[in-house]
Design a protein around this motif. Structure first.
Motif, PDB file in Angstrom:
ATOM      1  N   PHE A 103       0.818  -1.213   0.000  1.00 32.83           N
ATOM      2  CA  PHE A 103       0.000   0.000   0.000  1.00 32.83           C
ATOM      3  C   PHE A 103       0.853   1.265   0.000  1.00 32.83           C
ATOM      4  O   PHE A 103       0.506   2.257  -0.641  1.00 32.83           O
ATOM      5  N   LEU A 104       2.006   1.220   0.670  1.00 29.74           N
ATOM      6  CA  LEU A 104       2.951   2.348   0.603  1.00 29.74           C
ATOM      7  C   LEU A 104       3.544   2.456  -0.803  1.00 29.74           C
ATOM      8  O   LEU A 104       3.694   3.557  -1.334  1.00 29.74           O
ATOM      9  N   PHE A 105       3.886   1.321  -1.383  1.00 28.38           N
ATOM     10  CA  PHE A 105       4.419   1.298  -2.740  1.00 28.38           C
ATOM     11  C   PHE A 105       3.428   1.933  -3.718  1.00 28.38           C
ATOM     12  O   PHE A 105       3.802   2.753  -4.557  1.00 28.38           O
ATOM     13  N   LEU A 106       2.163   1.550  -3.602  1.00 28.15           N
ATOM     14  CA  LEU A 106       1.134   2.100  -4.494  1.00 28.15           C
ATOM     15  C   LEU A 106       0.989   3.602  -4.305  1.00 28.15           C
ATOM     16  O   LEU A 106       0.848   4.347  -5.275  1.00 28.15           O
ATOM     17  N   GLN A 107       1.039   4.044  -3.057  1.00 23.72           N
ATOM     18  CA  GLN A 107       0.911   5.473  -2.771  1.00 23.72           C
ATOM     19  C   GLN A 107       2.085   6.255  -3.362  1.00 23.72           C
ATOM     20  O   GLN A 107       1.899   7.304  -3.967  1.00 23.72           O
ATOM     21  N   ARG A 108       3.294   5.720  -3.202  1.00 23.69           N
ATOM     22  CA  ARG A 108       4.494   6.403  -3.700  1.00 23.69           C
ATOM     23  C   ARG A 108       4.540   6.456  -5.225  1.00 23.69           C
ATOM     24  O   ARG A 108       5.139   7.355  -5.801  1.00 23.69           O
ATOM     25  N   ASN A 109       3.968   5.444  -5.871  1.00 18.52           N
ATOM     26  CA  ASN A 109       4.040   5.361  -7.323  1.00 18.52           C
ATOM     27  C   ASN A 109       2.738   5.770  -8.012  1.00 18.52           C
ATOM     28  O   ASN A 109       2.540   5.495  -9.195  1.00 18.52           O
ATOM     29  N   LYS A 110       1.860   6.398  -7.255  1.00 19.81           N
ATOM     30  CA  LYS A 110       0.558   6.795  -7.782  1.00 19.81           C
ATOM     31  C   LYS A 110       0.720   7.620  -9.065  1.00 19.81           C
ATOM     32  O   LYS A 110       1.568   8.500  -9.144  1.00 19.81           O
ATOM     33  N   ASN A 111      -0.093   7.277 -10.046  1.00 21.37           N
ATOM     34  CA  ASN A 111      -0.126   7.963 -11.344  1.00 21.37           C
ATOM     35  C   ASN A 111       1.129   7.781 -12.187  1.00 21.37           C
ATOM     36  O   ASN A 111       1.358   8.544 -13.124  1.00 21.37           O
ATOM     37  N   THR A 131     -11.051  -4.609  -1.334  1.00 23.73           N
ATOM     38  CA  THR A 131     -10.895  -3.282  -1.940  1.00 23.73           C
ATOM     39  C   THR A 131      -9.637  -3.180  -2.811  1.00 23.73           C
ATOM     40  O   THR A 131      -9.399  -2.133  -3.422  1.00 23.73           O
ATOM     41  N   LEU A 132      -8.863  -4.244  -2.869  1.00 20.75           N
ATOM     42  CA  LEU A 132      -7.596  -4.202  -3.607  1.00 20.75           C
ATOM     43  C   LEU A 132      -7.767  -3.856  -5.091  1.00 20.75           C
ATOM     44  O   LEU A 132      -7.000  -3.032  -5.611  1.00 20.75           O
ATOM     45  N   PRO A 133      -8.747  -4.404  -5.805  1.00 19.01           N
ATOM     46  CA  PRO A 133      -8.899  -4.001  -7.216  1.00 19.01           C
ATOM     47  C   PRO A 133      -9.089  -2.483  -7.370  1.00 19.01           C
ATOM     48  O   PRO A 133      -8.457  -1.868  -8.240  1.00 19.01           O
ATOM     49  N   ASP A 134      -9.926  -1.883  -6.533  1.00 23.91           N
ATOM     50  CA  ASP A 134     -10.123  -0.437  -6.608  1.00 23.91           C
ATOM     51  C   ASP A 134      -8.843   0.315  -6.255  1.00 23.91           C
ATOM     52  O   ASP A 134      -8.500   1.305  -6.901  1.00 23.91           O
ATOM     53  N   THR A 135      -8.139  -0.158  -5.244  1.00 23.74           N
ATOM     54  CA  THR A 135      -6.884   0.487  -4.828  1.00 23.74           C
ATOM     55  C   THR A 135      -5.876   0.476  -5.971  1.00 23.74           C
ATOM     56  O   THR A 135      -5.232   1.495  -6.251  1.00 23.74           O
ATOM     57  N   ILE A 136      -5.749  -0.654  -6.645  1.00 24.79           N
ATOM     58  CA  ILE A 136      -4.811  -0.766  -7.775  1.00 24.79           C
ATOM     59  C   ILE A 136      -5.250   0.153  -8.918  1.00 24.79           C
ATOM     60  O   ILE A 136      -4.456   0.921  -9.461  1.00 24.79           O
ATOM     61  N   MET A 137      -6.521   0.072  -9.273  1.00 27.04           N
ATOM     62  CA  MET A 137      -7.023   0.875 -10.396  1.00 27.04           C
ATOM     63  C   MET A 137      -6.942   2.374 -10.111  1.00 27.04           C
ATOM     64  O   MET A 137      -6.587   3.153 -10.993  1.00 27.04           O
ATOM     65  N   GLU A 138      -7.234   2.768  -8.899  1.00 30.93           N
ATOM     66  CA  GLU A 138      -7.181   4.185  -8.537  1.00 30.93           C
ATOM     67  C   GLU A 138      -5.748   4.705  -8.427  1.00 30.93           C
ATOM     68  O   GLU A 138      -5.518   5.907  -8.533  1.00 30.93           O
ATOM     69  N   SER A 139      -4.797   3.812  -8.219  1.00 35.29           N
ATOM     70  CA  SER A 139      -3.404   4.247  -8.125  1.00 35.29           C
ATOM     71  C   SER A 139      -2.842   4.612  -9.493  1.00 35.29           C
ATOM     72  O   SER A 139      -1.830   5.295  -9.591  1.00 35.29           O
ATOM     73  N   ASN A 140      -3.486   4.137 -10.554  1.00 36.36           N
ATOM     74  CA  ASN A 140      -3.038   4.412 -11.928  1.00 36.36           C
ATOM     75  C   ASN A 140      -1.629   3.928 -12.214  1.00 36.36           C
ATOM     76  O   ASN A 140      -0.918   4.535 -13.013  1.00 36.36           O
ATOM     77  N   ILE A 141      -1.208   2.837 -11.588  1.00 36.82           N
ATOM     78  CA  ILE A 141       0.131   2.310 -11.882  1.00 36.82           C
ATOM     79  C   ILE A 141       0.127   1.465 -13.158  1.00 36.82           C
ATOM     80  O   ILE A 141       1.183   1.135 -13.681  1.00 36.82           O
ATOM     81  N   LEU A 142      -1.055   1.120 -13.640  1.00 33.30           N
ATOM     82  CA  LEU A 142      -1.161   0.350 -14.877  1.00 33.30           C
ATOM     83  C   LEU A 142      -1.114   1.272 -16.091  1.00 33.30           C
ATOM     84  O   LEU A 142      -1.673   2.364 -16.061  1.00 33.30           O
ATOM     85  N   THR A 143      -0.504   0.794 -17.160  1.00 32.37           N
ATOM     86  CA  THR A 143      -0.554   1.530 -18.419  1.00 32.37           C
ATOM     87  C   THR A 143      -1.999   1.523 -18.915  1.00 32.37           C
ATOM     88  O   THR A 143      -2.842   0.791 -18.387  1.00 32.37           O
TER      89      THR A 143
END
Length: 179
Positions: A103-111, A131-143
Motif C-alpha cells: 500500500f505504501l508502494f502504491l501510494q508512492r508510485n501513484k499515477n 478493496t484491492l482491485p479499486d486500490t490498484i485501479m485508482e493508483s493508476n500504476i497500470l498503463t
C-alpha cells in the motif's frame, strides 16, 4: 519452486522452510501462464508482482523475457530470498526488489502508469483484500491497456466490478482479471 517456461524452464529453487507464505501452486501457475501467453507478449513487458512472497510469479515473468519486473514484498526474509535469487541468476538489471508494504508502494508510485501487467497475491486474510482491485485501479500504476490479476480465495466474487474481465479457478486458487 519450479519455473515452467522461458530461459529458466524446469529449474527448481528451494524456498526456506521458515517462510510463512502460501505460494501459488504449480498447477494454478501453469494454467494462469497458459492463459497469459495468449493475452500478453512478455517480451518487453513491464510487470509488478505485489505481495511477492517467494518471488515465483516474478521469476516466471523474468524467465519469459519481461523487460522489467518489480517484486514488492514487505517481509525482510522473503525480500532477501528474492534479491538473492535475482543475484544468482544475474537478473539485477531486469528484476527489481522493493522491500516495502504494497500500500505504501502504491501510494508512492501513484499515477506513474509504469506497468503493463500487475499481479497481486495478498495474504488471503488481508483485511483490505476486497478493496484491492479499486486500490490498484485508482493508483493508476497500470498503463492504459494494462492488465491486473488478483489471486484470492473462493469467498470473493469480483464479477460485478466495472473493470472485471475474467475469472478462473484452479482448486482453491482463484484468479480475477481486470483491465
Amino acid at each position: 519452486m519450479r519455473v515452467i517456461r522461458g530461459k529458466y524452464r524446469h529449474r527448481r529453487f528451494d524456498v526456506p522452510k521458515s517462510f510463512n507464505a502460501r505460494p501459488t501452486t504449480d498447477f494454478a501457475k501453469e494454467n494462469l501462464f497458459n492463459i497469459l501467453s495468449n493475452r500478453l507478449d512478455f517480451e518487453g513487458l513491464t510487470a509488478a508482482d505485489l505481495f511477492s512472497g517467494t518471488g515465483s510469479i516474478a521469476l516466471e515473468l523474468v524467465s519469459r523475457g519481461c523487460a522489467s519486473v518489480t517484486s514488492v514484498e514487505k517481509r525482510r526474509e522473503h525480500a532477501a530470498f528474492i534479491r538473492d535469487l535475482s543475484r544468482r541468476l544475474n537478473e539485477e538489471s531486469t528484476w527489481r526488489i522493493m522491500e516495502t508494504d504494497v500500500f505504501l508502494f502504491l501510494q508512492r508510485n501513484k499515477n506513474s502508469r509504469c506497468f503493463d501487467f500487475v499481479f497481486a497475491d495478498p495474504p488471503y486474510m488481508l483485511d483490505r483484500l476486497d478493496t484491492l482491485p479499486d486500490t490498484i485501479m485508482e493508483s493508476n500504476i497500470l498503463t492504459e491497456d494494462g492488465l491486473f490479476i488478483l489471486e484470492h480465495p473462493k469467498d470473493f466474487d469480483f464479477s460485478t466490478h466495472p473493470r472485471f474481465v475474467d475469472h478462473r479457478a484452479y482448486g482453491s486458487v482463484n484468479f480475477t482479471f481486470f483491465r
